[in-house]
Write an enzyme that holds these catalytic residues in place. Structure first.
Site, short mmCIF file in Angstrom:
data_model
loop_
_atom_site.label_atom_id
_atom_site.label_comp_id
_atom_site.label_asym_id
_atom_site.label_seq_id
_atom_site.Cartn_x
_atom_site.Cartn_y
_atom_site.Cartn_z
N ARG A 89 -74.59 42.73 -27.24
CA ARG A 89 -73.23 43.00 -27.72
C ARG A 89 -72.42 43.79 -26.70
O ARG A 89 -71.19 43.67 -26.67
CB ARG A 89 -73.27 43.78 -29.04
CG ARG A 89 -73.82 43.02 -30.21
CD ARG A 89 -73.69 43.84 -31.49
NE ARG A 89 -72.34 44.39 -31.60
CZ ARG A 89 -72.06 45.67 -31.79
NH1 ARG A 89 -73.03 46.56 -31.92
NH2 ARG A 89 -70.80 46.07 -31.86
N ASP A 92 -70.34 57.16 -28.04
CA ASP A 92 -71.06 55.97 -27.56
C ASP A 92 -72.06 56.30 -26.45
O ASP A 92 -72.79 55.41 -25.99
CB ASP A 92 -70.08 54.91 -27.07
CG ASP A 92 -69.49 54.10 -28.20
OD1 ASP A 92 -69.95 54.24 -29.35
OD2 ASP A 92 -68.55 53.32 -27.95
N ARG A 103 -67.65 53.60 -41.94
CA ARG A 103 -66.50 53.31 -41.08
C ARG A 103 -65.45 52.54 -41.87
O ARG A 103 -65.25 51.34 -41.71
CB ARG A 103 -66.95 52.48 -39.86
CG ARG A 103 -68.01 53.16 -39.03
CD ARG A 103 -68.55 52.27 -37.93
NE ARG A 103 -67.61 52.08 -36.85
CZ ARG A 103 -67.83 51.28 -35.81
NH1 ARG A 103 -68.95 50.57 -35.73
NH2 ARG A 103 -66.94 51.15 -34.87
N CYS A 126 -72.12 49.43 -41.72
CA CYS A 126 -72.41 49.60 -40.30
C CYS A 126 -73.58 50.56 -40.14
O CYS A 126 -73.66 51.58 -40.83
CB CYS A 126 -71.18 50.13 -39.57
SG CYS A 126 -71.43 50.38 -37.80
N LYS A 164 -65.85 46.26 -23.02
CA LYS A 164 -65.90 45.52 -24.29
C LYS A 164 -64.84 46.02 -25.25
O LYS A 164 -64.12 45.23 -25.88
CB LYS A 164 -67.29 45.68 -24.91
CG LYS A 164 -67.41 45.16 -26.34
CD LYS A 164 -68.79 45.38 -26.90
CE LYS A 164 -68.99 46.77 -27.48
NZ LYS A 164 -68.43 46.89 -28.84
N ASN A 165 -64.73 47.32 -25.40
CA ASN A 165 -63.84 47.88 -26.41
C ASN A 165 -62.36 47.82 -26.02
O ASN A 165 -61.50 48.13 -26.85
CB ASN A 165 -64.24 49.33 -26.73
CG ASN A 165 -65.56 49.40 -27.46
OD1 ASN A 165 -65.97 48.44 -28.12
ND2 ASN A 165 -66.25 50.53 -27.34
#
Length: 444
Positions: free
Chosen positions: A400, A308, A122, A117, A22-23
């Site tokens: 997500r 993460d 952030r 967030c 995803k990132n």
């Protein structure tokens, strides 16, 4: 609103494939705004976040077509607007990655500030600092970033802040610098594999970037980029989450799509915790070598243990035979999952930028609420190992970053069921082929 019901106590067994990262996909998608022609991306992850980026790119005039379940074509030759509205940006912070490509290719961009967030403060000040150094004039007015530049010029830019290097900031500045006049040197650049993947994609399109994977990037600007076909790297966070799923359930998983060079610190940490991890090519077999062992771990920027994975590791350490300490130096406030794990019988005490975890013999199922993407994954892991039924609400967070999670778990002998809302496990996209149906409950 959908919820996930998990009846715990089943050992996960079988083979699971890791989806695209995803990132990496998100900044690569954003970068296509600066690339005329038809870009084709393989190993494309089907997620809520990538769907949000599709909607944003469509608003800009990008034509999107799915060629199969995990291959997407993006035609960006006719960008029709440079404005990214709040209603789209607020759903996904990575939307700010369109700022650099728009500025470089169109000479202007108007992008909503992303807002707050759940995992902590952030700011995007380093993004704006880097783009300003390239010659952009930036004004913030009524919640929007207005950026403009007749011509971007190479510069030397330092991108570190109080919490270290900025990943999305590095992506944003790099995507603008590739079309700047002259040479740009980015100091304190992020070294994450997803940043490298964006750089490799841009180089494949004709950019001239050296130093990828180090803290110093040298970028010689080019006049234009060309559309290419490119394969997105596998998601290292999903891969390691599956490793911990094997560990917490005393299972035996074969995980396909594992880049061990992206997971060196995570693999070493999990082996120390008592997991046997056998690697061959891009496949890992993971099982438990005995009782889970306590750890003292600090989440750090790459190549350290990833922030993460902090929540998932916290969940696994709840069942370790001893006391663990998990600290997060990247997002020190990223521990909302701790309170939910307490509801399941965990013994966790919050201390400064971390938690102290006393291992217990078992967790018990409970109704819990997901607060963010990785906290959701932590609650799933806990539920898989817990006695009785766990009900996780607000699982749109899971959508997500984890593709077809309930379906994948079902095929690994987990007893899971997604309920309410009528939404399938894999979010559907306009114009996308419908994936083959997958079972979402294996035990009834």
């Amino acid at each position: 609103m959908d919820e996930l019901r998990i009846r715990g106590g089943h050992r996960l067994q079988g083979t699971v494939s890791v989806s695209g990262a995803k990132n990496a996909a998100l900044p690569i998608m954003a970068a296509t705004l600066a690339i005329p022609g038809r870009t084709i991306l393989h190993n494309f992850p089907r997620l809520r976040d990538t769907n949000s980026m599709i909607q944003l790119l469509t608003q800009f005039g990008v034509a999107v077509e799915f060629l199969d379940d995990h291959t997407i074509a993006l035609e960006s030759s006719a960008v029709s607007t440079c404005r990214a509205d709040y209603e789209l940006v607020r759903t996904m912070r990575a939307s700010v990655c369109v700022l650099g490509p728009l500025l470089a290719s169109q000479g202007e961009a108007c992008v909503s500030l992303p807002g707050g967030c759940n995992i902590g403060h952030r700011p995007i000040d380093l993004h704006l600092k880097g783009l300003s150094a390239l010659g952009a004039e930036i004004v913030i007015d009524q919640g929007y970033i207005h950026a403009s530049a007749r011509e971007l010029r190479g510069a030397e830019i330092y991108l570190s802040g109080p919490q270290g290097s900025t990943v999305t900031g590095t992506c944003n500045v790099m995507s603008a610098a590739v079309l700047s006049r002259g040479r740009t040197i980015i100091q304190a650049a992020a070294c994450e594999p997803e940043v490298i993947d964006l750089g490799n994609f841009l180089n494949a399109c004709g950019a001239q970037i050296t130093g990828l994977g180090t803290s110093t990037l040298t970028i010689d600007g080019v006049r234009e980029l060309q559309a290419v076909e490119y394969t997105i790297i596998p998601d290292r966070i999903e891969a390691a989450t599956w490793m911990m799923a094997a560990g917490i359930t005393d299972g035996d998983l074969t995980i396909e799509g594992v880049r061990d060079d992206h997971l060196t610190a995570a693999i070493e940490t999990l082996r120390t915790a008592g997991l046997a991890i056998d690697l061959q090519d891009e496949t890992a077999r993971v099982r438990r070598a005995g009782d889970l062992q306590p750890l003292d771990v600090v989440a750090l920027p790459f190549p350290g243990f990833p922030t993460d994975l902090q929540a998932q590791l916290t969940a696994m350490m709840c069942l370790a035979s001893g006391t663990s300490v998990v600290t997060d130096r990247v997002f020190p406030d990223r521990f909302l999952h701790a309170a939910e794990l307490l509801r399941m019988g965990a013994k966790i005490r919050r201390e400064s930028s971390g938690v102290i975890i006393e291992g217990v013999n078992e967790l018990s199922g409970a109704c819990v609420m997901a607060s963010d993407l990785r906290a959701s994954a932590a609650l799933v892991l806990a539920g898989l190992a817990a006695r009785g039924e766990t009900v996780i609400s607000r699982i749109y967070h899971l959508d997500r970053g984890y593709e077809d999670l309930a379906g994948k778990l079902s095929r690994l002998d987990a007893d899971v069921e997604r309920q309410k809302g009528g939404r399938p496990n894999t979010p559907q996209f306009a114009g996308a082929p419908t994936p083959s149906a997958s079972k979402t409950s294996s035990k009834g």
